[in-house]
Design a protein around this motif. Structure first.
Motif, PDB file in Angstrom:
ATOM      1  N   VAL A   1      71.182-103.608  93.267  1.00  0.00           N
ATOM      2  CA  VAL A   1      69.798-103.581  93.742  1.00  0.00           C
ATOM      3  C   VAL A   1      68.866-103.550  92.549  1.00  0.00           C
ATOM      4  O   VAL A   1      69.217-103.065  91.467  1.00  0.00           O
ATOM      5  N   MET A   2      67.674-104.066  92.750  1.00  0.00           N
ATOM      6  CA  MET A   2      66.645-104.047  91.717  1.00  0.00           C
ATOM      7  C   MET A   2      65.487-103.204  92.241  1.00  0.00           C
ATOM      8  O   MET A   2      64.975-103.459  93.335  1.00  0.00           O
ATOM      9  N   ILE A   3      65.115-102.218  91.444  1.00  0.00           N
ATOM     10  CA  ILE A   3      64.020-101.344  91.847  1.00  0.00           C
ATOM     11  C   ILE A   3      62.700-102.000  91.460  1.00  0.00           C
ATOM     12  O   ILE A   3      62.566-102.552  90.367  1.00  0.00           O
ATOM     13  N   LYS A   4      61.734-101.969  92.361  1.00  0.00           N
ATOM     14  CA  LYS A   4      60.479-102.675  92.120  1.00  0.00           C
ATOM     15  C   LYS A   4      59.339-101.705  91.803  1.00  0.00           C
ATOM     16  O   LYS A   4      58.797-101.714  90.722  1.00  0.00           O
ATOM     17  N   GLU A   5      58.981-100.845  92.742  1.00  0.00           N
ATOM     18  CA  GLU A   5      57.866 -99.948  92.431  1.00  0.00           C
ATOM     19  C   GLU A   5      58.032 -98.616  93.138  1.00  0.00           C
ATOM     20  O   GLU A   5      58.700 -98.506  94.154  1.00  0.00           O
ATOM     21  N   ARG A   6      57.392 -97.609  92.570  1.00  0.00           N
ATOM     22  CA  ARG A   6      57.462 -96.270  93.148  1.00  0.00           C
ATOM     23  C   ARG A   6      56.511 -96.193  94.334  1.00  0.00           C
ATOM     24  O   ARG A   6      55.377 -96.684  94.263  1.00  0.00           O
ATOM     25  N   LEU A   7      56.971 -95.567  95.401  1.00  0.00           N
ATOM     26  CA  LEU A   7      56.125 -95.390  96.582  1.00  0.00           C
ATOM     27  C   LEU A   7      55.567 -93.959  96.574  1.00  0.00           C
ATOM     28  O   LEU A   7      56.166 -93.061  95.989  1.00  0.00           O
ATOM     29  N   ALA A   8      54.437 -93.776  97.233  1.00  0.00           N
ATOM     30  CA  ALA A   8      53.776 -92.467  97.168  1.00  0.00           C
ATOM     31  C   ALA A   8      54.265 -91.517  98.260  1.00  0.00           C
ATOM     32  O   ALA A   8      53.722 -90.435  98.425  1.00  0.00           O
ATOM     33  N   THR A   9      55.284 -91.881  99.022  1.00  0.00           N
ATOM     34  CA  THR A   9      55.681 -91.042 100.157  1.00  0.00           C
ATOM     35  C   THR A   9      56.394 -89.774  99.708  1.00  0.00           C
ATOM     36  O   THR A   9      57.203 -89.796  98.787  1.00  0.00           O
ATOM     37  N   ASP A  10      56.070 -88.685 100.366  1.00  0.00           N
ATOM     38  CA  ASP A  10      56.728 -87.403 100.096  1.00  0.00           C
ATOM     39  C   ASP A  10      56.936 -86.689 101.420  1.00  0.00           C
ATOM     40  O   ASP A  10      55.984 -86.376 102.122  1.00  0.00           O
ATOM     41  N   ALA A  11      58.183 -86.446 101.760  1.00  0.00           N
ATOM     42  CA  ALA A  11      58.500 -85.807 103.034  1.00  0.00           C
ATOM     43  C   ALA A  11      59.114 -84.428 102.823  1.00  0.00           C
ATOM     44  O   ALA A  11      59.780 -83.901 103.706  1.00  0.00           O
ATOM     45  N   GLU A  12      58.887 -83.853 101.642  1.00  0.00           N
ATOM     46  CA  GLU A  12      59.479 -82.543 101.364  1.00  0.00           C
ATOM     47  C   GLU A  12      58.543 -81.404 101.742  1.00  0.00           C
ATOM     48  O   GLU A  12      57.322 -81.516 101.612  1.00  0.00           O
ATOM     49  N   LEU A  13      59.122 -80.312 102.200  1.00  0.00           N
ATOM     50  CA  LEU A  13      58.361 -79.086 102.444  1.00  0.00           C
ATOM     51  C   LEU A  13      57.764 -78.599 101.119  1.00  0.00           C
ATOM     52  O   LEU A  13      58.359 -78.825 100.062  1.00  0.00           O
ATOM     53  N   PRO A  14      56.630 -77.903 101.137  1.00  0.00           N
ATOM     54  CA  PRO A  14      56.035 -77.413  99.883  1.00  0.00           C
ATOM     55  C   PRO A  14      56.795 -76.234  99.271  1.00  0.00           C
ATOM     56  O   PRO A  14      56.434 -75.776  98.189  1.00  0.00           O
ATOM     57  N   VAL A  15      57.795 -75.717  99.951  1.00  0.00           N
ATOM     58  CA  VAL A  15      58.624 -74.627  99.396  1.00  0.00           C
ATOM     59  C   VAL A  15      60.088 -75.060  99.421  1.00  0.00           C
ATOM     60  O   VAL A  15      60.462 -75.998 100.113  1.00  0.00           O
ATOM     61  N   GLN A  16      60.908 -74.372  98.621  1.00  0.00           N
ATOM     62  CA  GLN A  16      62.353 -74.583  98.637  1.00  0.00           C
ATOM     63  C   GLN A  16      62.940 -73.641  99.689  1.00  0.00           C
ATOM     64  O   GLN A  16      62.608 -72.451  99.686  1.00  0.00           O
ATOM     65  N   VAL A  17      63.799 -74.125 100.547  1.00  0.00           N
ATOM     66  CA  VAL A  17      64.347 -73.284 101.615  1.00  0.00           C
ATOM     67  C   VAL A  17      65.867 -73.239 101.559  1.00  0.00           C
ATOM     68  O   VAL A  17      66.530 -74.268 101.685  1.00  0.00           O
ATOM     69  N   ILE A  18      66.390 -72.051 101.378  1.00  0.00           N
ATOM     70  CA  ILE A  18      67.841 -71.842 101.424  1.00  0.00           C
ATOM     71  C   ILE A  18      68.196 -71.295 102.794  1.00  0.00           C
ATOM     72  O   ILE A  18      67.633 -70.289 103.232  1.00  0.00           O
ATOM     73  N   ILE A  19      69.105 -71.958 103.491  1.00  0.00           N
ATOM     74  CA  ILE A  19      69.577 -71.505 104.804  1.00  0.00           C
ATOM     75  C   ILE A  19      70.992 -70.957 104.605  1.00  0.00           C
ATOM     76  O   ILE A  19      71.907 -71.716 104.285  1.00  0.00           O
ATOM     77  N   ALA A  20      71.149 -69.639 104.753  1.00  0.00           N
ATOM     78  CA  ALA A  20      72.465 -69.002 104.567  1.00  0.00           C
ATOM     79  C   ALA A  20      72.986 -68.552 105.917  1.00  0.00           C
ATOM     80  O   ALA A  20      72.333 -67.772 106.613  1.00  0.00           O
ATOM     81  N   CYS A  21      74.168 -69.053 106.300  1.00  0.00           N
ATOM     82  CA  CYS A  21      74.709 -68.768 107.635  1.00  0.00           C
ATOM     83  C   CYS A  21      76.074 -68.095 107.548  1.00  0.00           C
ATOM     84  O   CYS A  21      76.958 -68.589 106.834  1.00  0.00           O
TER      85      CYS A  21
ATOM     86  N   LYS B   1      69.137 -65.643  94.034  1.00  0.00           N
ATOM     87  CA  LYS B   1      67.732 -65.334  93.738  1.00  0.00           C
ATOM     88  C   LYS B   1      66.798 -66.139  94.649  1.00  0.00           C
ATOM     89  O   LYS B   1      67.053 -67.299  94.924  1.00  0.00           O
ATOM     90  N   ALA B   2      65.746 -65.484  95.106  1.00  0.00           N
ATOM     91  CA  ALA B   2      64.716 -66.172  95.890  1.00  0.00           C
ATOM     92  C   ALA B   2      63.450 -65.337  95.848  1.00  0.00           C
ATOM     93  O   ALA B   2      63.508 -64.123  95.661  1.00  0.00           O
ATOM     94  N   ASP B   3      62.298 -65.986  96.006  1.00  0.00           N
ATOM     95  CA  ASP B   3      61.025 -65.241  95.979  1.00  0.00           C
ATOM     96  C   ASP B   3      60.851 -64.408  97.237  1.00  0.00           C
ATOM     97  O   ASP B   3      60.325 -63.307  97.200  1.00  0.00           O
ATOM     98  N   VAL B   4      61.287 -64.962  98.353  1.00  0.00           N
ATOM     99  CA  VAL B   4      61.115 -64.276  99.637  1.00  0.00           C
ATOM    100  C   VAL B   4      62.437 -64.367 100.392  1.00  0.00           C
ATOM    101  O   VAL B   4      63.048 -65.435 100.435  1.00  0.00           O
ATOM    102  N   LYS B   5      62.875 -63.238 100.962  1.00  0.00           N
ATOM    103  CA  LYS B   5      64.170 -63.220 101.656  1.00  0.00           C
ATOM    104  C   LYS B   5      64.028 -62.635 103.053  1.00  0.00           C
ATOM    105  O   LYS B   5      63.478 -61.554 103.231  1.00  0.00           O
ATOM    106  N   LEU B   6      64.531 -63.381 104.021  1.00  0.00           N
ATOM    107  CA  LEU B   6      64.419 -63.002 105.437  1.00  0.00           C
ATOM    108  C   LEU B   6      65.797 -62.969 106.070  1.00  0.00           C
ATOM    109  O   LEU B   6      66.644 -63.793 105.745  1.00  0.00           O
TER     110      LEU B   6
END
Lengths: 253, 253
Positions: free
Chosen positions: A61-81, A161-166
């Motif tokens: 594949v040949m990469i052409k241009e960067r797109l402005a889309t961002d679908a990430e949450l503004p925080v990092q989320v660790i899900i521990a089960c 480690k995490a800033d907030v733990k629930l």
């Protein structure tokens, strides 16, 4: 449009050879030809418009241009089960959790976990779950591929480690506790890491809760209905998205 | 504690014979004996403390007192889904949707539905989905048993009455629309009926959206990630619970 995750760090102006799995997908599922448009996500978490450059002898594949889309949450989320009993539940958690924006998944053996992953199983199980995560991340148009690990016990999770733990605790819900989740989600700042912990089918024990509270975990209720082990993390992630991506977005306008 | 739904309208002070299915569950799964405590939900949507009164010749229960527990959302929620391709998806939607508080489920054949339920299939499929709903309602401690119906097309859904009508539309999400869901959920008053409509895998067509908008539907985005057909209703229900049962509860204190 089909999206593939590639491990390259930054934009490359030469044709990139697709790894075996994506090459197979391109040929057999997409029936791609020279010129077929694609979206490529690199390790910089950016999305690039790309197209198939060659099919023979190997797909590139040949990469052409960067797109402005961002679908990430503004925080990092660790899900521990806590490890659930059936193999379908971890699969559902990582699949739907990836769609809903989780950054990292942890499965750990908790006191009431009935199943057990020995070391040989762990590698195989994580590899399978990683494939499910990759498919879900492509489909839901994520900019980052969630990661996953297995930890042998609660203490290993407490050491994360995490800033907030629930911790989602059924007893909090039974006591009609409704404020902690709201307060916690409202107080998050962009870039912070949030760790949310969930029990297996039998729930979290009193001893585990005491251990977690001592380690700075807040115990939160997720509303008045009893949610199954695999539903609670999905409720949590949807509530997080609603608060951060819809409610907060409205306030900043 | 095990919870059973019984069709009786109000409190009965005589022993009640359990229907075949619950009787079987009591004997083989619970291994109930005379005196085994149970919770019974009657058609009045109230929960009653009860106990097994007799096992032979048929299991009967005696209702003792009404409990004050209520796990129902303050609004009625209809979840209408374009028929998905696989049978697992409607099962996941009704199972998780029941845990998350839905009142009524509708499956309908939309323009992009690939599968089709003929009349013979409909009866069998609904019966199976009703069993899944009942199990999920018992387990999640609902006070009301959600209902389900099949409608042949979108027009039949449009004819359904509701105070507020929403359609989750991928294009709204792509355009970065974030306000409609929040405004709609914040404006709900207790007792209102909310209908939320979701497309099948291929989504809703432009023609269907035009038809729905003319019928008073608001089109809402559910955040920046592309959610699968079966994930969108679960996101919606969790956001609804977060807004009505956690956020609003905090405001009224």
């Amino acid at each position: 449009m089909q999206r593939y995750f590639l491990p390259h760090q930054t934009l490359i102006t030469q044709p990139i050879q697709l790894p075996e799995e994506q090459a197979h997908h391109l040929l057999t599922v997409l029936r791609g030809k020279v010129g077929t448009p694609l979206e490529i996500v690199l390790a910089d978490h950016c999305v690039y418009q790309a197209e198939v450059n060659a099919i023979d002898p190997v797909p590139t594949v040949m990469i052409k241009e960067r797109l402005a889309t961002d679908a990430e949450l503004p925080v990092q989320v660790i899900i521990a089960c806590g490890l659930p009993k059936t193999k379908e539940k971890p699969e559902l958690i990582v699949k739907k959790g990836t769609e809903l924006g989780a950054t990292h998944f942890v499965f750990f053996e908790s006191e009431r976990s009935i199943s057990h992953w020995d070391q040989k199983k762990v590698t195989k199980k994580l590899a399978r779950l990683e494939k499910i995560i990759e498919g879900a991340a492509e489909q839901s148009h994520r900019n980052a591929l969630p990661t996953i690990e297995y930890l042998p016990n609660l203490q290993a999770v407490v050491n994360l480690k995490a800033d907030v733990k629930l911790v989602a605790w059924e007893e909090s819900a039974k006591q009609g506790e409704t404020a902690i989740l709201v307060k916690t989600l409202q107080s998050l700042r962009p870039g912070q890491t949030l760790l949310a912990l969930f029990g297996p089918e039998g729930g979290i024990t009193e001893a585990e809760i005491a251990n977690l509270k001592q380690a700075g975990y807040l115990s939160a209720g997720l509303g008045p209905r009893i949610l199954r082990a695999e539903t609670a993390p999905l409720y949590f992630l949807a509530a997080l998205s609603y608060q951060l991506e819809l409610l907060n977005a409205g306030k900043s306008h």
